[in-house]
Design an enzyme around this catalytic site. Sequence first.
Site, PDB file in Angstrom:
ATOM      1  N   PHE A  56      55.756  25.275  35.255  1.00 36.16           N
ATOM      2  CA  PHE A  56      54.541  26.077  35.129  1.00 36.16           C
ATOM      3  C   PHE A  56      54.817  27.396  34.409  1.00 36.16           C
ATOM      4  CE2 PHE A  56      56.564  26.175  39.241  1.00 36.16           C
ATOM      5  CZ  PHE A  56      56.921  27.509  39.369  1.00 36.16           C
ATOM      6  N   TYR A  57      55.992  27.540  33.828  1.00 34.67           N
ATOM      7  CA  TYR A  57      56.282  28.703  32.990  1.00 34.67           C
ATOM      8  C   TYR A  57      55.745  28.402  31.594  1.00 34.67           C
ATOM      9  CZ  TYR A  57      59.633  30.455  36.498  1.00 34.67           C
ATOM     10  OH  TYR A  57      60.233  30.918  37.640  1.00 34.67           O
ATOM     11  N   GLY A  58      54.498  28.762  31.367  1.00 33.85           N
ATOM     12  CA  GLY A  58      53.838  28.433  30.124  1.00 33.85           C
ATOM     13  C   GLY A  58      52.835  27.312  30.339  1.00 33.85           C
ATOM     14  N   LYS A  87      62.033  24.424  38.415  1.00 30.54           N
ATOM     15  CA  LYS A  87      61.077  24.524  39.521  1.00 30.54           C
ATOM     16  C   LYS A  87      59.809  23.748  39.175  1.00 30.54           C
ATOM     17  CE  LYS A  87      61.015  29.067  39.856  1.00 30.54           C
ATOM     18  NZ  LYS A  87      62.185  29.483  39.052  1.00 30.54           N
TER      19      LYS A  87
END
Length: 328
Positions: A56-58, A87
Amino acid sequence: MAHPVTNTIAGKTVGPVGYGLMGLTRPWAPTEYPEAAKIMKTALDQGANFWNGGMFYGPPHANSLHLLKYYFENNPEDAKKIVLSIKGAYDVKTFTPTGSPEAIRAAVEEAVRVLDGTVKIDVFQCARVDTTVPIETTVKALAELVKEGKIGGIGLSEANANTIRRAHAVHPIAAVEIELSLFTPDPLTNGVVDTCHELGIAVIAYSPVSRGWLTGEYRSNDDIPADDMRRRLPRFGADVFDQNFKLVAAVEAVARRKGATVAQVAIAWVRRQGAIPIPGTTRAERVVENCTDVPLGEDDLAELQRIMDTFPVAGERYGGKFEAQLNQ
Protein backbone atom coordinates in the site's frame (compact mmCIF):
# COMPACT_ATOMS: atom_id res chain seq x y z
CA MET A 1 22.39 0.45 28.41
CA ALA A 2 23.18 -0.73 24.88
CA HIS A 3 21.57 -3.97 23.70
CA PRO A 4 22.73 -6.44 21.02
CA VAL A 5 20.92 -6.51 17.68
CA THR A 6 19.41 -9.69 16.23
CA ASN A 7 20.99 -9.37 12.79
CA THR A 8 19.85 -12.62 11.20
CA ILE A 9 16.43 -12.53 9.56
CA ALA A 10 14.92 -15.48 7.70
CA GLY A 11 18.34 -17.09 7.71
CA LYS A 12 20.08 -14.09 6.15
CA THR A 13 22.47 -11.58 7.68
CA VAL A 14 21.35 -7.96 7.63
CA GLY A 15 23.29 -4.75 8.12
CA PRO A 16 22.91 -2.47 11.16
CA VAL A 17 20.69 -0.01 9.28
CA GLY A 18 17.99 -0.84 6.74
CA TYR A 19 16.10 1.21 4.21
CA GLY A 20 12.39 2.03 4.10
CA LEU A 21 10.92 2.32 0.60
CA MET A 22 7.78 4.22 1.53
CA GLY A 23 9.06 7.66 0.51
CA LEU A 24 10.00 6.52 -2.97
CA THR A 25 6.45 5.49 -3.89
CA ARG A 26 4.34 7.94 -1.92
CA PRO A 27 1.29 8.80 -4.04
CA TRP A 28 1.48 12.56 -3.46
CA ALA A 29 5.12 12.88 -4.59
CA PRO A 30 6.51 9.71 -6.17
CA THR A 31 10.15 9.45 -7.21
CA GLU A 32 10.79 8.47 -10.82
CA TYR A 33 11.99 4.87 -11.01
CA PRO A 34 15.47 5.56 -12.48
CA GLU A 35 16.19 8.06 -9.70
CA ALA A 36 14.68 5.79 -7.05
CA ALA A 37 16.88 2.93 -8.27
CA LYS A 38 20.01 5.07 -7.79
CA ILE A 39 18.98 5.78 -4.21
CA MET A 40 18.31 2.09 -3.55
CA LYS A 41 21.70 1.19 -5.01
CA THR A 42 23.31 3.76 -2.71
CA ALA A 43 21.58 2.16 0.27
CA LEU A 44 22.90 -1.27 -0.68
CA ASP A 45 26.40 0.13 -1.24
CA GLN A 46 26.25 1.58 2.29
CA GLY A 47 25.42 -1.83 3.75
CA ALA A 48 21.69 -1.17 4.17
CA ASN A 49 20.56 -4.51 2.77
CA PHE A 50 17.31 -4.89 4.73
CA TRP A 51 14.67 -3.34 2.49
CA ASN A 52 11.19 -2.69 3.78
CA GLY A 53 8.29 -2.03 1.41
CA GLY A 54 4.53 -2.17 1.43
CA MET A 55 1.78 -3.22 -0.93
CA PHE A 56 0.00 0.00 0.00
CA TYR A 57 3.03 2.28 -0.38
CA GLY A 58 1.74 3.98 -3.50
CA PRO A 59 -1.27 3.21 -5.72
CA PRO A 60 -2.10 -0.38 -6.75
CA HIS A 61 -0.36 0.00 -10.11
CA ALA A 62 2.79 1.70 -8.74
CA ASN A 63 3.59 0.60 -5.21
CA SER A 64 6.77 -0.74 -3.62
CA LEU A 65 6.45 -4.06 -5.43
CA HIS A 66 6.45 -2.43 -8.86
CA LEU A 67 9.50 -0.36 -7.96
CA LEU A 68 11.29 -3.44 -6.66
CA LYS A 69 10.50 -5.35 -9.85
CA TYR A 70 11.95 -2.48 -11.88
CA TYR A 71 15.07 -2.37 -9.72
CA PHE A 72 15.82 -6.09 -9.88
CA GLU A 73 15.05 -6.35 -13.59
CA ASN A 74 17.84 -3.82 -14.03
CA ASN A 75 20.07 -5.10 -11.22
CA PRO A 76 19.47 -8.87 -11.07
CA GLU A 77 22.82 -9.44 -9.37
CA ASP A 78 21.52 -7.61 -6.27
CA ALA A 79 18.56 -9.91 -5.64
CA LYS A 80 20.55 -12.23 -3.39
CA LYS A 81 22.26 -9.37 -1.57
CA ILE A 82 19.18 -7.94 0.08
CA VAL A 83 16.70 -9.13 2.68
CA LEU A 84 13.24 -8.08 1.54
CA SER A 85 10.36 -7.43 3.91
CA ILE A 86 6.93 -6.59 2.50
CA LYS A 87 3.93 -5.38 4.47
CA GLY A 88 0.46 -6.26 3.27
CA ALA A 89 -2.89 -7.73 4.28
CA TYR A 90 -4.31 -4.25 4.80
CA ASP A 91 -7.42 -2.82 3.11
CA VAL A 92 -6.61 0.76 2.09
CA LYS A 93 -10.25 1.42 1.21
CA THR A 94 -11.40 0.88 4.78
CA PHE A 95 -8.00 1.33 6.49
CA THR A 96 -8.31 -1.96 8.29
CA PRO A 97 -6.00 -4.99 8.59
CA THR A 98 -7.18 -8.23 6.97
CA GLY A 99 -5.83 -11.26 8.78
CA SER A 100 -8.13 -14.02 7.56
CA PRO A 101 -6.49 -16.99 5.82
CA GLU A 102 -8.17 -16.02 2.53
CA ALA A 103 -6.97 -12.42 2.72
CA ILE A 104 -3.46 -13.45 3.73
CA ARG A 105 -3.12 -15.84 0.82
CA ALA A 106 -4.55 -13.33 -1.64
CA ALA A 107 -2.10 -10.65 -0.49
CA VAL A 108 0.96 -12.89 -0.68
CA GLU A 109 0.03 -14.33 -4.05
CA GLU A 110 -0.54 -10.84 -5.45
CA ALA A 111 2.85 -9.69 -4.14
CA VAL A 112 4.56 -12.72 -5.68
CA ARG A 113 2.74 -12.10 -8.97
CA VAL A 114 3.88 -8.47 -9.20
CA LEU A 115 7.49 -9.28 -8.34
CA ASP A 116 7.36 -11.94 -11.06
CA GLY A 117 10.37 -13.90 -9.87
CA THR A 118 12.77 -10.94 -9.80
CA VAL A 119 13.33 -11.23 -6.06
CA LYS A 120 12.00 -13.36 -3.21
CA ILE A 121 10.03 -12.04 -0.26
CA ASP A 122 12.12 -12.97 2.75
CA VAL A 123 9.57 -11.71 5.29
CA PHE A 124 5.89 -11.00 4.77
CA GLN A 125 4.43 -8.81 7.47
CA CYS A 126 0.83 -8.21 8.34
CA ALA A 127 0.81 -4.43 8.34
CA ARG A 128 -1.28 -4.34 11.50
CA VAL A 129 -2.90 -6.96 13.73
CA ASP A 130 -6.44 -7.88 12.72
CA THR A 131 -8.15 -8.14 16.10
CA THR A 132 -11.21 -9.82 14.53
CA VAL A 133 -9.12 -12.90 13.65
CA PRO A 134 -7.12 -14.90 16.22
CA ILE A 135 -3.44 -14.28 15.64
CA GLU A 136 -2.93 -18.05 15.67
CA THR A 137 -5.19 -18.33 12.60
CA THR A 138 -3.31 -15.59 10.76
CA VAL A 139 0.11 -17.06 11.52
CA LYS A 140 -1.01 -20.57 10.58
CA ALA A 141 -2.01 -19.23 7.15
CA LEU A 142 1.35 -17.52 6.76
CA ALA A 143 3.13 -20.68 7.87
CA GLU A 144 1.48 -22.57 5.02
CA LEU A 145 2.87 -19.98 2.59
CA VAL A 146 6.33 -20.41 4.09
CA LYS A 147 6.01 -24.17 3.62
CA GLU A 148 5.00 -23.61 -0.01
CA GLY A 149 8.09 -21.44 -0.56
CA LYS A 150 6.14 -18.31 -1.44
CA ILE A 151 7.69 -16.36 1.44
CA GLY A 152 10.78 -16.97 3.54
CA GLY A 153 9.47 -15.95 6.95
CA ILE A 154 6.74 -14.27 8.94
CA GLY A 155 6.69 -10.77 10.38
CA LEU A 156 4.34 -8.76 12.54
CA SER A 157 3.82 -5.02 12.80
CA GLU A 158 2.56 -3.03 15.77
CA ALA A 159 1.90 -6.19 17.77
CA ASN A 160 1.99 -6.17 21.56
CA ALA A 161 4.10 -8.53 23.64
CA ASN A 162 1.31 -11.03 24.28
CA THR A 163 0.40 -11.21 20.58
CA ILE A 164 4.05 -11.79 19.68
CA ARG A 165 4.27 -14.70 22.12
CA ARG A 166 1.06 -16.26 20.84
CA ALA A 167 2.19 -15.89 17.23
CA HIS A 168 5.66 -17.27 17.91
CA ALA A 169 4.15 -20.35 19.56
CA VAL A 170 2.51 -21.25 16.23
CA HIS A 171 5.49 -20.55 13.96
CA PRO A 172 8.82 -18.77 14.56
CA ILE A 173 8.44 -15.04 13.92
CA ALA A 174 11.33 -13.60 11.94
CA ALA A 175 10.79 -9.90 12.66
CA VAL A 176 8.52 -7.47 14.46
CA GLU A 177 8.25 -3.95 13.08
CA ILE A 178 7.39 -1.18 15.51
CA GLU A 179 7.83 2.55 15.75
CA LEU A 180 10.87 3.22 17.92
CA SER A 181 12.69 6.52 18.32
CA LEU A 182 13.61 9.18 20.83
CA PHE A 183 10.07 10.46 20.23
CA THR A 184 8.52 7.00 20.64
CA PRO A 185 10.47 4.89 23.16
CA ASP A 186 7.31 3.03 24.30
CA PRO A 187 8.40 -0.44 23.05
CA LEU A 188 11.25 -0.33 25.56
CA THR A 189 8.83 -0.27 28.48
CA ASN A 190 5.74 -2.12 27.22
CA GLY A 191 7.48 -5.48 26.86
CA VAL A 192 7.73 -5.59 23.06
CA VAL A 193 11.50 -5.18 22.73
CA ASP A 194 12.22 -7.41 25.71
CA THR A 195 9.96 -10.13 24.32
CA CYS A 196 11.60 -9.99 20.89
CA HIS A 197 15.07 -10.18 22.40
CA GLU A 198 14.05 -13.12 24.59
CA LEU A 199 12.62 -15.03 21.62
CA GLY A 200 15.40 -14.11 19.19
CA ILE A 201 13.13 -12.04 16.96
CA ALA A 202 14.60 -9.13 15.03
CA VAL A 203 13.20 -5.73 16.01
CA ILE A 204 12.64 -3.46 13.01
CA ALA A 205 12.26 0.21 13.93
CA TYR A 206 10.28 2.38 11.56
CA SER A 207 10.28 6.19 11.77
CA PRO A 208 13.61 6.30 13.67
CA VAL A 209 13.80 10.04 13.02
CA SER A 210 10.13 10.54 13.90
CA ARG A 211 8.82 11.45 10.44
CA GLY A 212 11.41 14.18 10.10
CA TRP A 213 11.25 15.65 13.58
CA LEU A 214 14.75 14.42 14.39
CA THR A 215 16.35 15.84 11.26
CA GLY A 216 16.11 19.36 12.69
CA GLU A 217 14.59 20.63 9.44
CA TYR A 218 11.30 21.67 11.05
CA ARG A 219 11.87 24.46 13.52
CA SER A 220 8.39 25.97 13.55
CA ASN A 221 4.96 24.84 12.51
CA ASP A 222 5.21 27.21 9.53
CA ASP A 223 8.09 25.13 8.13
CA ILE A 224 5.69 22.32 7.26
CA PRO A 225 4.24 22.78 3.74
CA ALA A 226 0.49 23.25 3.63
CA ASP A 227 -0.02 20.05 1.62
CA ASP A 228 2.37 17.92 3.70
CA MET A 229 0.76 14.87 5.32
CA ARG A 230 2.47 15.79 8.60
CA ARG A 231 -0.09 18.57 8.93
CA ARG A 232 -2.55 15.80 9.80
CA LEU A 233 -0.38 14.14 12.46
CA PRO A 234 -1.07 15.20 16.07
CA ARG A 235 2.60 15.60 17.06
CA PHE A 236 3.13 18.24 14.38
CA GLY A 237 0.10 20.28 15.45
CA ALA A 238 0.52 23.99 16.16
CA ASP A 239 -0.67 23.44 19.73
CA VAL A 240 2.17 21.03 20.58
CA PHE A 241 4.91 21.96 18.12
CA ASP A 242 6.91 24.18 20.46
CA GLN A 243 6.79 21.60 23.25
CA ASN A 244 8.03 18.83 20.97
CA PHE A 245 10.77 20.96 19.48
CA LYS A 246 12.35 21.24 22.94
CA LEU A 247 13.41 17.59 22.67
CA VAL A 248 14.84 18.21 19.19
CA ALA A 249 16.85 21.20 20.41
CA ALA A 250 18.27 19.19 23.30
CA VAL A 251 19.33 16.35 20.98
CA GLU A 252 20.92 18.92 18.66
CA ALA A 253 23.25 19.87 21.52
CA VAL A 254 24.32 16.24 21.85
CA ALA A 255 24.84 15.99 18.09
CA ARG A 256 27.04 19.09 18.02
CA ARG A 257 29.22 17.67 20.76
CA LYS A 258 29.52 14.38 18.87
CA GLY A 259 30.28 16.10 15.56
CA ALA A 260 27.19 14.48 14.05
CA THR A 261 23.76 15.34 12.75
CA VAL A 262 20.60 15.03 14.82
CA ALA A 263 19.41 12.20 12.56
CA GLN A 264 22.65 10.29 13.04
CA VAL A 265 22.34 10.50 16.82
CA ALA A 266 18.67 9.46 16.65
CA ILE A 267 19.43 6.45 14.45
CA ALA A 268 22.44 5.47 16.56
CA TRP A 269 20.23 5.54 19.67
CA VAL A 270 17.76 3.15 18.01
CA ARG A 271 20.58 0.78 17.13
CA ARG A 272 21.78 0.79 20.73
CA GLN A 273 18.33 -0.42 21.79
CA GLY A 274 18.92 -3.64 19.85
CA ALA A 275 16.81 -2.68 16.83
CA ILE A 276 17.42 -2.28 13.10
CA PRO A 277 16.31 1.21 12.09
CA ILE A 278 14.77 1.63 8.63
CA PRO A 279 14.99 5.33 7.82
CA GLY A 280 13.51 6.34 4.49
CA THR A 281 14.66 9.15 2.25
CA THR A 282 14.46 10.27 -1.35
CA ARG A 283 18.00 11.68 -1.36
CA ALA A 284 21.17 9.64 -1.85
CA GLU A 285 23.24 11.95 0.34
CA ARG A 286 20.77 11.42 3.16
CA VAL A 287 21.15 7.66 2.78
CA VAL A 288 24.89 8.03 3.34
CA GLU A 289 24.26 10.23 6.37
CA ASN A 290 21.77 7.78 7.86
CA CYS A 291 24.16 4.85 7.46
CA THR A 292 27.07 6.63 9.17
CA ASP A 293 27.21 5.35 12.72
CA VAL A 294 27.86 7.63 15.68
CA PRO A 295 29.43 5.98 18.73
CA LEU A 296 27.21 6.45 21.77
CA GLY A 297 28.68 5.54 25.14
CA GLU A 298 26.77 4.85 28.34
CA ASP A 299 27.09 8.52 29.33
CA ASP A 300 25.57 9.58 26.00
CA LEU A 301 22.71 7.12 26.39
CA ALA A 302 22.08 8.35 29.93
CA GLU A 303 22.00 11.95 28.71
CA LEU A 304 19.53 11.10 25.96
CA GLN A 305 17.35 9.35 28.53
CA ARG A 306 17.41 12.49 30.70
CA ILE A 307 16.36 14.54 27.68
CA MET A 308 13.39 12.24 27.03
CA ASP A 309 12.42 12.40 30.70
CA THR A 310 12.71 16.20 30.77
CA PHE A 311 10.90 16.93 27.50
CA PRO A 312 8.01 14.48 27.11
CA VAL A 313 6.50 14.36 23.64
CA ALA A 314 2.97 15.70 23.28
CA GLY A 315 0.35 14.30 20.92
CA GLU A 316 -0.56 10.87 19.62
CA ARG A 317 1.41 9.18 16.85
CA TYR A 318 -1.46 8.94 14.36
CA GLY A 319 -4.65 9.89 16.14
CA GLY A 320 -8.18 8.57 15.71
CA LYS A 321 -8.84 5.18 14.17
CA PHE A 322 -5.20 4.67 13.23
CA GLU A 323 -4.04 5.11 16.82
CA ALA A 324 -6.41 2.32 17.88
CA GLN A 325 -4.56 -0.14 15.59
CA LEU A 326 -1.25 0.27 17.41
CA ASN A 327 0.25 -2.18 19.93
CA GLN A 328 -2.45 -4.82 19.42
